[in-house]
Design a protein around this motif. Structure first.
Motif, PDB file in Angstrom:
ATOM      1  N   TYR A 186       0.973  -1.231   0.087  1.00 54.33           N
ATOM      2  CA  TYR A 186      -0.244   0.291   0.032  1.00 54.33           C
ATOM      3  C   TYR A 186       0.419   0.990  -0.105  1.00 54.33           C
ATOM      4  N   TYR A 187       1.614   1.179   0.821  1.00 57.42           N
ATOM      5  CA  TYR A 187       2.526   2.821   1.352  1.00 57.42           C
ATOM      6  C   TYR A 187       3.646   2.562  -0.113  1.00 57.42           C
ATOM      7  N   ASN A 188       3.952   1.313  -1.090  1.00 61.18           N
ATOM      8  CA  ASN A 188       4.952   1.876  -2.080  1.00 61.18           C
ATOM      9  C   ASN A 188       4.158   2.258  -2.837  1.00 61.18           C
ATOM     10  N   THR A 189       3.093   1.598  -3.110  1.00 62.63           N
ATOM     11  CA  THR A 189       2.786   2.787  -4.749  1.00 62.63           C
ATOM     12  C   THR A 189       1.872   3.485  -4.834  1.00 62.63           C
ATOM     13  N   LYS A 190       2.340   4.680  -3.674  1.00 65.05           N
ATOM     14  CA  LYS A 190       2.413   5.850  -3.057  1.00 65.05           C
ATOM     15  C   LYS A 190       4.166   6.633  -3.561  1.00 65.05           C
ATOM     16  N   VAL A 191       4.847   5.971  -3.509  1.00 65.22           N
ATOM     17  CA  VAL A 191       5.832   6.457  -4.016  1.00 65.22           C
ATOM     18  C   VAL A 191       6.322   6.894  -5.265  1.00 65.22           C
ATOM     19  N   GLN A 192       6.798   7.665  -5.202  1.00 66.55           N
ATOM     20  CA  GLN A 192       7.525   8.690  -6.905  1.00 66.55           C
ATOM     21  C   GLN A 192       9.053   8.113  -6.786  1.00 66.55           C
ATOM     22  N   ASN A 193       9.715   7.282  -8.011  1.00 71.23           N
ATOM     23  CA  ASN A 193      10.647   7.757  -7.534  1.00 71.23           C
ATOM     24  C   ASN A 193      11.177   8.812  -8.364  1.00 71.23           C
ATOM     25  N   THR A 194      12.640   9.172  -7.930  1.00 69.71           N
ATOM     26  CA  THR A 194      12.958  10.312  -9.021  1.00 69.71           C
ATOM     27  C   THR A 194      14.495  10.165  -8.491  1.00 69.71           C
ATOM     28  N   SER A 195      14.510  10.278 -10.255  1.00 73.81           N
ATOM     29  CA  SER A 195      16.342  10.327 -10.628  1.00 73.81           C
ATOM     30  C   SER A 195      16.385  11.499 -11.645  1.00 73.81           C
ATOM     31  N   PHE A 196      18.012  11.791 -11.154  1.00 76.25           N
ATOM     32  CA  PHE A 196      18.487  12.562 -11.887  1.00 76.25           C
ATOM     33  C   PHE A 196      19.817  12.593 -12.678  1.00 76.25           C
ATOM     34  N   CYS A 215      14.979  13.885  -1.202  1.00 77.76           N
ATOM     35  CA  CYS A 215      14.641  14.448  -1.091  1.00 77.76           C
ATOM     36  C   CYS A 215      14.491  16.220  -1.052  1.00 77.76           C
ATOM     37  N   ASN A 216      15.807  16.547  -1.319  1.00 71.77           N
ATOM     38  CA  ASN A 216      15.889  17.944  -0.901  1.00 71.77           C
ATOM     39  C   ASN A 216      16.276  18.621  -2.299  1.00 71.77           C
ATOM     40  N   LEU A 217      16.346  17.839  -3.588  1.00 69.40           N
ATOM     41  CA  LEU A 217      15.789  18.608  -4.788  1.00 69.40           C
ATOM     42  C   LEU A 217      15.094  18.339  -5.873  1.00 69.40           C
ATOM     43  N   LYS A 218      14.439  19.536  -6.778  1.00 69.06           N
ATOM     44  CA  LYS A 218      13.952  19.378  -8.215  1.00 69.06           C
ATOM     45  C   LYS A 218      13.985  19.503  -8.865  1.00 69.06           C
ATOM     46  N   LYS A 219      13.532  19.055 -10.109  1.00 63.45           N
ATOM     47  CA  LYS A 219      14.263  18.936 -10.731  1.00 63.45           C
ATOM     48  C   LYS A 219      13.532  21.097 -11.214  1.00 63.45           C
ATOM     49  N   CYS A 220      14.884  21.276 -12.604  1.00 66.81           N
ATOM     50  CA  CYS A 220      14.810  23.178 -12.744  1.00 66.81           C
ATOM     51  C   CYS A 220      14.136  22.443 -14.649  1.00 66.81           C
ATOM     52  N   SER A 252      30.236  21.295  -1.295  1.00 65.34           N
ATOM     53  CA  SER A 252      30.831  20.484  -0.174  1.00 65.34           C
ATOM     54  C   SER A 252      30.042  19.313   0.208  1.00 65.34           C
ATOM     55  N   ARG A 253      29.448  18.571  -0.450  1.00 68.45           N
ATOM     56  CA  ARG A 253      28.704  17.682   0.563  1.00 68.45           C
ATOM     57  C   ARG A 253      27.429  17.415  -1.019  1.00 68.45           C
ATOM     58  N   ALA A 254      26.723  15.971  -0.518  1.00 64.17           N
ATOM     59  CA  ALA A 254      26.435  14.504  -1.102  1.00 64.17           C
ATOM     60  C   ALA A 254      24.768  15.838  -0.739  1.00 64.17           C
ATOM     61  N   TRP A 255      23.892  15.808  -1.714  1.00 61.86           N
ATOM     62  CA  TRP A 255      22.571  15.671  -1.606  1.00 61.86           C
ATOM     63  C   TRP A 255      21.870  14.708  -1.768  1.00 61.86           C
ATOM     64  N   LYS A 266      21.702   5.909  -4.395  1.00 63.25           N
ATOM     65  CA  LYS A 266      20.858   5.755  -3.316  1.00 63.25           C
ATOM     66  C   LYS A 266      19.973   6.825  -3.131  1.00 63.25           C
ATOM     67  N   GLY A 267      19.758   7.681  -4.398  1.00 60.70           N
ATOM     68  CA  GLY A 267      19.393   8.892  -3.892  1.00 60.70           C
ATOM     69  C   GLY A 267      20.168  10.014  -3.807  1.00 60.70           C
TER      70      GLY A 267
END
Length: 162
Positions: free
Chosen positions: A85-95, A152-157, A146-149, A132-133
């Protein structure tokens, strides 16, 4: 404070949906009698035959292992159902490297986030996908952050090039 024992008793004798059994019966191997039933004459209390009751308790003890296995199976099924149930609501995002992204101002703490302040900052360019995102970014001037992000803190521009 006086109500705590009644609340705990209610919790222990309530059937849980995950395993369709009560915590009391799984722990003590028998069904509980509510304290209110002991004081008032009910059919359940009045018709108790002690010898038959002892025999029934022995049978319950013999069947206990089978009952615990059934409960374990039901619990696993319930967990799998919840996970689906919960995994159906997850939207995978990759860049991909070269994509332009905005970074959450709340996560970076670069600007003081006032009520009407900007929620996103950027754009930034993805230089490397670490897995792993997580992503390495660089700003528009070519300076590596300086660090990886995390995703969940990024969105497509989307920048329209003319």
């Amino acid at each position: 404070m006086e109500e705590v024992s009644h609340v705990l008793w209610a919790h222990r004798t309530m059937i849980k949906t995950s395993n369709e059994d009560t915590p009391f019966s799984l722990t003590y191997r028998m069904e509980a009698v509510i304290p209110a039933e002991i004081g008032m004459p009910t059919f359940r209390i009045a018709e108790v035959d002690v010898t038959k009751n002892d025999e029934a308790l022995e049978i319950n003890l013999e069947l206990l292992e089978e009952k615990q296995e059934k409960v374990a199976i039901r619990e696993v099924k319930s967990k799998i159902q919840m996970e689906k149930y919960y995994n159906t609501k997850v939207q995978n995002t990759s860049f991909n490297p070269g994509d332009l992204l905005y970074r959450s101002n709340e996560a970076s703490h670069v600007e003081d986030n006032k009520k009407l302040g900007p929620k996103w900052e950027g754009p930034y360019e993805v230089t490397e996908a670490l897995g792993k995102g997580s992503y390495k970014l660089r700003d528009r001037n070519g300076k590596e952050l300086s660090r990886a992000w995390n995703v969940c803190n990024l969105k497509k521009c989307y920048i329209h090039k003319t």
